[in-house]
Design an enzyme around this catalytic site. Sequence first.
Site, PDB file in Angstrom:
ATOM      1  N   ARG A   1      38.242  34.124  97.817  1.00  0.00           N
ATOM      2  CA  ARG A   1      37.711  33.268  98.883  1.00  0.00           C
ATOM      3  C   ARG A   1      38.226  31.833  98.808  1.00  0.00           C
ATOM      4  NH1 ARG A   1      32.915  36.647  97.762  1.00  0.00           N
ATOM      5  NH2 ARG A   1      32.459  35.074  96.204  1.00  0.00           N
TER       6      ARG A   1
ATOM      7  N   GLU B   1      27.806  36.639  82.716  1.00  0.00           N
ATOM      8  CA  GLU B   1      26.460  36.945  82.227  1.00  0.00           C
ATOM      9  C   GLU B   1      26.463  38.248  81.418  1.00  0.00           C
ATOM     10  OE1 GLU B   1      21.909  37.368  83.962  1.00  0.00           O
ATOM     11  OE2 GLU B   1      23.574  36.981  85.327  1.00  0.00           O
TER      12      GLU B   1
END
Length: 185
Positions: free
Chosen positions: A67, A104
């Site tokens: 993006r 994470e």
Amino acid sequence: MNVATSIYGDYIKSVIRTVKDWPEPGVNFRDITPVLQNSAAFRKLIDSFVHRYQELDIDAIAAIDARGFIIGAPLAYELGCSFVPVRKKGKLPFRTISETYSLEYGESTVELHSDAFQAGDRILLVDDLIATGGTMLAAARLIERSGGIIVETAAIIDLPELGGGDMIRAEGYSVFAACTFTEDE
């Protein structure tokens, strides 16, 4: 410390769609596609970056897969500089250098062609979003390893509550975002 934002920030923010509970419950996804579909909003978004950087000596826009390419390519065109993609591992066909960073749950890797920059090139690093800052920092380290100098890191959206902007600044980089969103917005 606050992130520098665009004079068009409130307008751009008003066009961004929030999709609640996507991709999982409790997450507010900030969808930029309405900005891309609205020609006036997209022009103001690109102008936000052009106005900020038009008088700086920038050799290249480095944009993060995928993006970041949306703003990186037209920005490079408008500023008259080169465009360099920072890709996910395995997407570039020539010799690459890579940087792995923690997520994470696990890790990821970004890559850059080994000949993307010359020593001392001044680089603007762009992406769509600053969340935890891991991808942006990995890309910045990769660019510096290749000889580039980071002029600034920039994104369409900063999510300050996730701490990415603070982490990027703590590493010595300045941060610009067209707009910011807090968790409850």
